[in-house]
Scaffold this motif. Sequence first.
Motif, PDB file in Angstrom:
ATOM      1  N   VAL A 132       0.819  -1.213   0.000  1.00  0.00           N
ATOM      2  CA  VAL A 132       0.000   0.000   0.000  1.00  0.00           C
ATOM      3  C   VAL A 132       0.852   1.261   0.000  1.00  0.00           C
ATOM      4  CG1 VAL A 132      -1.723   1.297   1.349  1.00  0.00           C
ATOM      5  CG2 VAL A 132      -1.885  -1.192   1.183  1.00  0.00           C
ATOM      6  N   PHE A 133       2.048   1.191   0.585  1.00  0.00           N
ATOM      7  CA  PHE A 133       2.790   2.404   0.892  1.00  0.00           C
ATOM      8  C   PHE A 133       3.166   3.195  -0.363  1.00  0.00           C
ATOM      9  CE2 PHE A 133       6.658   4.734   2.338  1.00  0.00           C
ATOM     10  CZ  PHE A 133       6.027   5.519   3.287  1.00  0.00           C
ATOM     11  N   LYS A 134       3.616   2.529  -1.402  1.00  0.00           N
ATOM     12  CA  LYS A 134       4.017   3.238  -2.620  1.00  0.00           C
ATOM     13  C   LYS A 134       2.821   3.977  -3.226  1.00  0.00           C
ATOM     14  CE  LYS A 134       6.454   2.574  -7.000  1.00  0.00           C
ATOM     15  NZ  LYS A 134       7.129   1.589  -7.894  1.00  0.00           N
ATOM     16  N   ARG A 135       1.654   3.314  -3.241  1.00  0.00           N
ATOM     17  CA  ARG A 135       0.435   3.970  -3.741  1.00  0.00           C
ATOM     18  C   ARG A 135       0.073   5.159  -2.868  1.00  0.00           C
ATOM     19  NH1 ARG A 135      -4.032   0.087  -3.263  1.00  0.00           N
ATOM     20  NH2 ARG A 135      -5.250   1.826  -4.089  1.00  0.00           N
ATOM     21  N   PHE A 136       0.192   4.983  -1.554  1.00  0.00           N
ATOM     22  CA  PHE A 136      -0.138   6.029  -0.586  1.00  0.00           C
ATOM     23  C   PHE A 136       0.715   7.275  -0.824  1.00  0.00           C
ATOM     24  CE2 PHE A 136       0.958   7.728   3.729  1.00  0.00           C
ATOM     25  CZ  PHE A 136      -0.268   8.293   4.020  1.00  0.00           C
ATOM     26  N   ILE A 137       2.024   7.095  -0.929  1.00  0.00           N
ATOM     27  CA  ILE A 137       2.926   8.226  -1.164  1.00  0.00           C
ATOM     28  C   ILE A 137       2.661   8.859  -2.522  1.00  0.00           C
ATOM     29  CG2 ILE A 137       5.337   8.894  -1.482  1.00  0.00           C
ATOM     30  CD1 ILE A 137       4.617   8.423   1.402  1.00  0.00           C
ATOM     31  N   GLY A 138       2.393   8.012  -3.531  1.00  0.00           N
ATOM     32  CA  GLY A 138       2.105   8.526  -4.867  1.00  0.00           C
ATOM     33  C   GLY A 138       0.873   9.405  -4.900  1.00  0.00           C
ATOM     34  N   ARG A 139      -0.188   8.991  -4.174  1.00  0.00           N
ATOM     35  CA  ARG A 139      -1.410   9.799  -4.128  1.00  0.00           C
ATOM     36  C   ARG A 139      -1.141  11.156  -3.480  1.00  0.00           C
ATOM     37  NH1 ARG A 139      -6.355   6.867  -4.332  1.00  0.00           N
ATOM     38  NH2 ARG A 139      -6.105   5.269  -5.944  1.00  0.00           N
ATOM     39  N   LEU A 140      -0.323  11.163  -2.452  1.00  0.00           N
ATOM     40  CA  LEU A 140      -0.059  12.410  -1.741  1.00  0.00           C
ATOM     41  C   LEU A 140       0.795  13.364  -2.578  1.00  0.00           C
ATOM     42  CD1 LEU A 140       0.647  10.898   1.782  1.00  0.00           C
ATOM     43  CD2 LEU A 140      -1.262  12.411   1.195  1.00  0.00           C
ATOM     44  N   ASN A 145       1.676  18.293  -5.954  1.00  0.00           N
ATOM     45  CA  ASN A 145       0.721  18.562  -4.874  1.00  0.00           C
ATOM     46  C   ASN A 145       1.429  18.783  -3.535  1.00  0.00           C
ATOM     47  OD1 ASN A 145      -2.089  18.297  -6.001  1.00  0.00           O
ATOM     48  ND2 ASN A 145      -1.221  16.359  -6.686  1.00  0.00           N
ATOM     49  N   TYR A 146       2.189  17.777  -3.080  1.00  0.00           N
ATOM     50  CA  TYR A 146       2.886  17.877  -1.791  1.00  0.00           C
ATOM     51  C   TYR A 146       4.313  17.355  -1.902  1.00  0.00           C
ATOM     52  CZ  TYR A 146      -1.481  19.045   0.505  1.00  0.00           C
ATOM     53  OH  TYR A 146      -2.640  19.674   0.887  1.00  0.00           O
ATOM     54  N   ARG A 147       5.205  18.022  -1.213  1.00  0.00           N
ATOM     55  CA  ARG A 147       6.546  17.484  -0.995  1.00  0.00           C
ATOM     56  C   ARG A 147       6.466  16.661   0.276  1.00  0.00           C
ATOM     57  NH1 ARG A 147      10.192  20.760  -4.175  1.00  0.00           N
ATOM     58  NH2 ARG A 147       9.113  22.639  -4.892  1.00  0.00           N
ATOM     59  N   ILE A 172       4.286  18.982   3.015  1.00  0.00           N
ATOM     60  CA  ILE A 172       4.053  20.428   2.911  1.00  0.00           C
ATOM     61  C   ILE A 172       3.640  20.732   1.476  1.00  0.00           C
ATOM     62  CG2 ILE A 172       5.111  22.722   3.043  1.00  0.00           C
ATOM     63  CD1 ILE A 172       6.957  21.681   5.193  1.00  0.00           C
ATOM     64  N   ARG A 173       2.633  21.562   1.325  1.00  0.00           N
ATOM     65  CA  ARG A 173       2.112  21.843  -0.013  1.00  0.00           C
ATOM     66  C   ARG A 173       3.223  22.355  -0.933  1.00  0.00           C
ATOM     67  NH1 ARG A 173      -3.024  25.332   0.475  1.00  0.00           N
ATOM     68  NH2 ARG A 173      -1.546  27.039   0.067  1.00  0.00           N
ATOM     69  N   TRP A 174       3.178  21.909  -2.167  1.00  0.00           N
ATOM     70  CA  TRP A 174       4.255  22.135  -3.133  1.00  0.00           C
ATOM     71  C   TRP A 174       4.608  23.611  -3.282  1.00  0.00           C
ATOM     72  CZ3 TRP A 174       7.112  18.499  -5.688  1.00  0.00           C
ATOM     73  CH2 TRP A 174       7.935  18.953  -6.715  1.00  0.00           C
ATOM     74  N   ASP A 175       3.615  24.499  -3.214  1.00  0.00           N
ATOM     75  CA  ASP A 175       3.876  25.908  -3.464  1.00  0.00           C
ATOM     76  C   ASP A 175       4.687  26.573  -2.357  1.00  0.00           C
ATOM     77  OD1 ASP A 175       1.605  25.426  -1.938  1.00  0.00           O
ATOM     78  OD2 ASP A 175       0.681  27.331  -2.427  1.00  0.00           O
TER      79      ASP A 175
END
Length: 399
Positions: A132-140, A145-147, A172-175
Amino acid sequence: MGLRALDLFCGMGGLSWGLKETGLIEPLWAIDNHEPALALYRRNLPDTYVLNIDLSKSANLRDLIEKIRLNGGVDLVVGGSPCRGFTQIRNGQDTHSDPNNRLAIKFAEIVRELSPLAFIYENVPQLEKSRVFKRFIGRLKGRNNYRVAHAVLEAANFGNPSRRARLIVVGIRWDFGRLPIIPKGVDIPHQQFWLRRVEQDGKIGYCSKLQEPWRSCLLDPDDCRLVNVEQAIADLPILEGKTKGSNRSYGVPPQSAYQRWARQYTQETDGHVVPRVRPETRERLKAIVPGGNWRDLPTPLTYRIPFEPASGQLRRSHYSAYRRLLPESHSPTVQGHSDFAYHYKYERALTPRELARLMGFTDNFQLGHEYDSVVQAIGNAVPPPLSKAIAESLLEQLN
């Protein structure tokens, strides 16, 4: 009001309690579907909107997101989805098919939809090696979107009296243009918090594996960087057998800096109750030194009925069976059942208040006088000292 936070899978509120202690984060929303834990949350964080929602259902998730958006959104999302599918304590069951595993993805989806400034996620270290972890990090992360950064932290490194290794994921949000930095506390390797068994002149004893200068730090009652069991709970009222629920005055003045902090100017404590202990259990505990477990029992006490070989051997033969705390060291990881460890001085289980102290909850966190449901909630909680340290670091980075 400071940063507005949403606490998903909030349980009794360990994450929220730590966030609130920063003085700059206000838990505005809290979501879970385990009512006994939510009752504790409502009692202690009455200004938070607490909702009993099953987030495994897509319709509930959509309704929650819409409700939060209509009320101004949030700046921070925190939480830790159920860990049962990832933990090692599974009795041989298949971890990959557990439906709770998908709830980590639900957390990521909520973060993506609400787009807060940052998020904090926690779970057991085994999640890092799961499918699950790779999918989880990918979604975030998504497309800008997020660093995201992640690390396994040991709660004892942050002044918590019990061990608790947790996988922490911070985004933290990418911007904002920066990669999150996760604090490590005093950064002692996890294995050094374990105990060493020593046999000398036919006698068994236990001691901490910590090396200097940290061993001296652990034994110093005025140094809160490392806190041992005795420094955490020795000032609580003396209980030796089964008790009824009632508030109790402290037996002695605070004997450590941690105890002074934990009392928070309260004059008495609730949640200090003991369940019944079987006579044979009491007899076995008397034969076990602090820090020891069932392996230290003399042969006559290893039978199901003491001194009767015909009754067969004890079924409880795992490492934590009949384990007693070692006062001058850290507690093992607190679990959601009463017999994960026993008191170092008295032949009894630990009280909810003792467990809460070992998990970094202050005495103004009201537990009530129930036993099993409160113990379970504490065992599933995040130590507030850990969540506070992560939140304070994040606040500095968000400036």
